[in-house]
Write a protein that holds these residues in place. Structure first.
Motif, PDB file in Angstrom:
ATOM      1  N   SER A   1     -57.043  29.453 -32.181  1.00  0.00           N
ATOM      2  CA  SER A   1     -57.625  28.814 -31.004  1.00  0.00           C
ATOM      3  C   SER A   1     -57.497  27.294 -31.079  1.00  0.00           C
ATOM      4  N   SER A   2     -57.713  26.743 -32.265  1.00  0.00           N
ATOM      5  CA  SER A   2     -57.576  25.297 -32.441  1.00  0.00           C
ATOM      6  C   SER A   2     -56.126  24.866 -32.233  1.00  0.00           C
ATOM      7  N   PHE A   3     -55.203  25.657 -32.741  1.00  0.00           N
ATOM      8  CA  PHE A   3     -53.776  25.379 -32.595  1.00  0.00           C
ATOM      9  C   PHE A   3     -53.381  25.364 -31.125  1.00  0.00           C
ATOM     10  N   LEU A   4     -53.843  26.369 -30.392  1.00  0.00           N
ATOM     11  CA  LEU A   4     -53.548  26.435 -28.966  1.00  0.00           C
ATOM     12  C   LEU A   4     -54.194  25.278 -28.210  1.00  0.00           C
ATOM     13  N   ALA A   5     -55.384  24.872 -28.641  1.00  0.00           N
ATOM     14  CA  ALA A   5     -56.083  23.775 -27.969  1.00  0.00           C
ATOM     15  C   ALA A   5     -55.294  22.471 -28.070  1.00  0.00           C
ATOM     16  N   VAL A   6     -54.666  22.231 -29.217  1.00  0.00           N
ATOM     17  CA  VAL A   6     -53.835  21.029 -29.375  1.00  0.00           C
ATOM     18  C   VAL A   6     -52.674  21.060 -28.395  1.00  0.00           C
ATOM     19  N   ARG A   7     -52.029  22.210 -28.275  1.00  0.00           N
ATOM     20  CA  ARG A   7     -50.909  22.339 -27.341  1.00  0.00           C
ATOM     21  C   ARG A   7     -51.366  22.118 -25.900  1.00  0.00           C
ATOM     22  N   ARG A   8     -52.507  22.675 -25.551  1.00  0.00           N
ATOM     23  CA  ARG A   8     -53.013  22.493 -24.188  1.00  0.00           C
ATOM     24  C   ARG A   8     -53.375  21.039 -23.931  1.00  0.00           C
ATOM     25  N   ALA A   9     -53.956  20.378 -24.929  1.00  0.00           N
ATOM     26  CA  ALA A   9     -54.309  18.969 -24.771  1.00  0.00           C
ATOM     27  C   ALA A   9     -53.067  18.131 -24.501  1.00  0.00           C
ATOM     28  N   LEU A  10     -51.988  18.416 -25.217  1.00  0.00           N
ATOM     29  CA  LEU A  10     -50.737  17.698 -24.976  1.00  0.00           C
ATOM     30  C   LEU A  10     -50.249  17.918 -23.543  1.00  0.00           C
ATOM     31  N   GLY A  11     -50.278  19.171 -23.115  1.00  0.00           N
ATOM     32  CA  GLY A  11     -49.822  19.474 -21.767  1.00  0.00           C
ATOM     33  C   GLY A  11     -50.680  18.818 -20.699  1.00  0.00           C
ATOM     34  N   LEU A  12     -51.985  18.870 -20.859  1.00  0.00           N
ATOM     35  CA  LEU A  12     -52.880  18.284 -19.865  1.00  0.00           C
ATOM     36  C   LEU A  12     -52.744  16.757 -19.826  1.00  0.00           C
ATOM     37  N   ALA A  13     -52.543  16.146 -20.991  1.00  0.00           N
ATOM     38  CA  ALA A  13     -52.350  14.695 -21.020  1.00  0.00           C
ATOM     39  C   ALA A  13     -51.086  14.308 -20.257  1.00  0.00           C
ATOM     40  N   GLY A  14     -50.002  15.048 -20.509  1.00  0.00           N
ATOM     41  CA  GLY A  14     -48.766  14.764 -19.786  1.00  0.00           C
ATOM     42  C   GLY A  14     -48.891  15.026 -18.300  1.00  0.00           C
ATOM     43  N   LEU A  15     -49.562  16.102 -17.941  1.00  0.00           N
ATOM     44  CA  LEU A  15     -49.738  16.440 -16.529  1.00  0.00           C
ATOM     45  C   LEU A  15     -50.549  15.383 -15.795  1.00  0.00           C
ATOM     46  N   SER A  16     -51.544  14.835 -16.476  1.00  0.00           N
ATOM     47  CA  SER A  16     -52.441  13.887 -15.817  1.00  0.00           C
ATOM     48  C   SER A  16     -51.790  12.539 -15.528  1.00  0.00           C
ATOM     49  N   LEU A  17     -50.826  12.143 -16.371  1.00  0.00           N
ATOM     50  CA  LEU A  17     -50.314  10.779 -16.277  1.00  0.00           C
ATOM     51  C   LEU A  17     -49.669  10.457 -14.924  1.00  0.00           C
ATOM     52  N   PRO A  18     -48.624  11.173 -14.488  1.00  0.00           N
ATOM     53  CA  PRO A  18     -48.033  10.819 -13.190  1.00  0.00           C
ATOM     54  C   PRO A  18     -48.980  11.055 -12.015  1.00  0.00           C
ATOM     55  N   ILE A  19     -49.869  12.047 -12.141  1.00  0.00           N
ATOM     56  CA  ILE A  19     -50.828  12.306 -11.062  1.00  0.00           C
ATOM     57  C   ILE A  19     -51.788  11.136 -10.904  1.00  0.00           C
ATOM     58  N   LEU A  20     -52.311  10.627 -12.015  1.00  0.00           N
ATOM     59  CA  LEU A  20     -53.234   9.493 -11.959  1.00  0.00           C
ATOM     60  C   LEU A  20     -52.540   8.237 -11.434  1.00  0.00           C
ATOM     61  N   LEU A  21     -51.331   7.984 -11.893  1.00  0.00           N
ATOM     62  CA  LEU A  21     -50.617   6.775 -11.472  1.00  0.00           C
ATOM     63  C   LEU A  21     -50.265   6.839  -9.987  1.00  0.00           C
ATOM     64  N   TYR A  22     -49.742   7.966  -9.552  1.00  0.00           N
ATOM     65  CA  TYR A  22     -49.371   8.092  -8.140  1.00  0.00           C
ATOM     66  C   TYR A  22     -50.615   8.084  -7.259  1.00  0.00           C
ATOM     67  N   GLY A  23     -51.664   8.776  -7.706  1.00  0.00           N
ATOM     68  CA  GLY A  23     -52.899   8.802  -6.923  1.00  0.00           C
ATOM     69  C   GLY A  23     -53.482   7.420  -6.746  1.00  0.00           C
ATOM     70  N   HIS A  24     -53.455   6.622  -7.808  1.00  0.00           N
ATOM     71  CA  HIS A  24     -53.958   5.246  -7.697  1.00  0.00           C
ATOM     72  C   HIS A  24     -53.103   4.428  -6.740  1.00  0.00           C
ATOM     73  N   ALA A  25     -51.771   4.576  -6.859  1.00  0.00           N
ATOM     74  CA  ALA A  25     -50.872   3.776  -6.026  1.00  0.00           C
ATOM     75  C   ALA A  25     -51.027   4.104  -4.549  1.00  0.00           C
ATOM     76  N   ARG A  26     -51.244   5.377  -4.250  1.00  0.00           N
ATOM     77  CA  ARG A  26     -51.241   5.797  -2.849  1.00  0.00           C
ATOM     78  C   ARG A  26     -52.624   5.806  -2.200  1.00  0.00           C
ATOM     79  N   PHE A  27     -53.648   6.044  -2.983  1.00  0.00           N
ATOM     80  CA  PHE A  27     -54.950   6.302  -2.371  1.00  0.00           C
ATOM     81  C   PHE A  27     -56.047   5.323  -2.784  1.00  0.00           C
ATOM     82  N   TRP A  28     -55.829   4.551  -3.822  1.00  0.00           N
ATOM     83  CA  TRP A  28     -56.852   3.609  -4.264  1.00  0.00           C
ATOM     84  C   TRP A  28     -56.694   2.302  -3.509  1.00  0.00           C
ATOM     85  N   PRO A  29     -57.783   1.705  -3.007  1.00  0.00           N
ATOM     86  CA  PRO A  29     -57.668   0.425  -2.300  1.00  0.00           C
ATOM     87  C   PRO A  29     -56.989  -0.633  -3.178  1.00  0.00           C
ATOM     88  N   GLY A  30     -55.958  -1.220  -2.629  1.00  0.00           N
ATOM     89  CA  GLY A  30     -55.220  -2.231  -3.384  1.00  0.00           C
ATOM     90  C   GLY A  30     -54.153  -1.681  -4.297  1.00  0.00           C
TER      91      GLY A  30
END
Length: 261
Positions: free
Chosen positions: A24-53
């Motif tokens: 379970s710990s091994f799988l959690a590390v893999r999921r953490a890597l995936g979620l970190a990668g998934l979040s990066l472009p979403i956060l950057l694009y979301g800020h650029a398009r929807f955040w004031p300024g």
């Protein structure tokens, strides 16, 4: 040559429960890597398009020079540390590529991208100030050492492509089989996407000064090609982490704790 560390080698597994906890710990590390990668472009694009300024940048790297710079550096460094710490499967005799070595190279590349940022587009090198303390070891943005940012990015993407194409799809006998096991075709697709991202970026930089290159730059083609690679990275790790089973297990646990919910 120093051998790669072995997974779960601190002490013998004494029971089935211990083994399940380690897995379970091994799988959690893999999921953490995936979620970190998934979040990066979403956060950057979301800020650029929807955040004031917020303002769209030509590439993921150039968000470093915006208020999202700390997010960019933090996520990339976290990904890099996770990859360096990742041990993976025990190497077999005759293996030329191992999970530990390739993931460590990928991790170093990710940290390099974070700590050696790209020069902002359209900047006059003579007028641009020297880098901050954390980047001071590269001298000046405009020296040849500034190319380390792009070298680090290429190393990260290439190492991840190797992992997707040749390590994740391995079976117990050490053979690469893309269609024998659930998820292996996903690794193949992610590896192809990473290679396509690298090739696309190389072609763009070759034609960047042409009319076609300028038209593509106006549409932030570098950002989208980088996003393709990052999302392929994320999907591969989420698949390897069996994310769907993890979500199902979490939902089952919550239902058992709240039977009336």
């Amino acid at each position: 040559m120093t051998s790669a560390p072995m997974p779960f080698n601190a002490k013998p597994v004494s029971s089935s429960a211990d083994h399940d906890e380690l897995v379970s710990s091994f799988l959690a590390v893999r999921r953490a890597l995936g979620l970190a990668g998934l979040s990066l472009p979403i956060l950057l694009y979301g800020h650029a398009r929807f955040w004031p300024g917020g303002q769209m940048q030509p590439s993921i790297s150039e968000f470093y020079h915006t208020v999202m710079g700390d997010i960019l550096v933090g996520v990339l460094v976290a990904i890099g540390l996770f990859l360096i710490a990742y041990v993976g499967h025990r190497p077999q005799k005759g293996d030329k590529l191992t999970d530990w070595w390739v993931s460590t190279v990928a991790g170093v590349g990710a940290i390099g991208v974070a700590l050696i940022p790209a020069l902002p587009a359209g900047t006059d090198c003579d007028a641009f100030p020297p880098p901050e303390v954390v980047q001071g070891f590269v001298g000046h943005w405009c020296t040849p050492l500034g190319a380390l940012h792009f070298i680090s990015a290429a190393v990260f993407f290439l190492a991840m492509a190797l992992i997707c194409l040749f390590l994740f799809p391995k079976n117990a006998a050490g053979e690469v089989r893309y269609f024998d096991e659930p998820g292996n075709a996903t690794y193949l697709a992610c590896g192809i996407a990473l290679i396509a991202s690298i090739v696309g970026l190389a072609i763009f930089f070759f034609i960047a000064d042409t009319d076609l290159g300028q038209a593509l730059a106006e549409r932030n083609i570098v950002f989208w090609l980088e996003t393709l690679g990052v999302l392929a990275f994320a999907i591969a790790w989420l698949t390897k982490g069996n994310i769907l089973a993890g979500v199902g297990s979490l939902l089952s646990t919550r239902r058992s704790q709240n039977p009336e919910g």
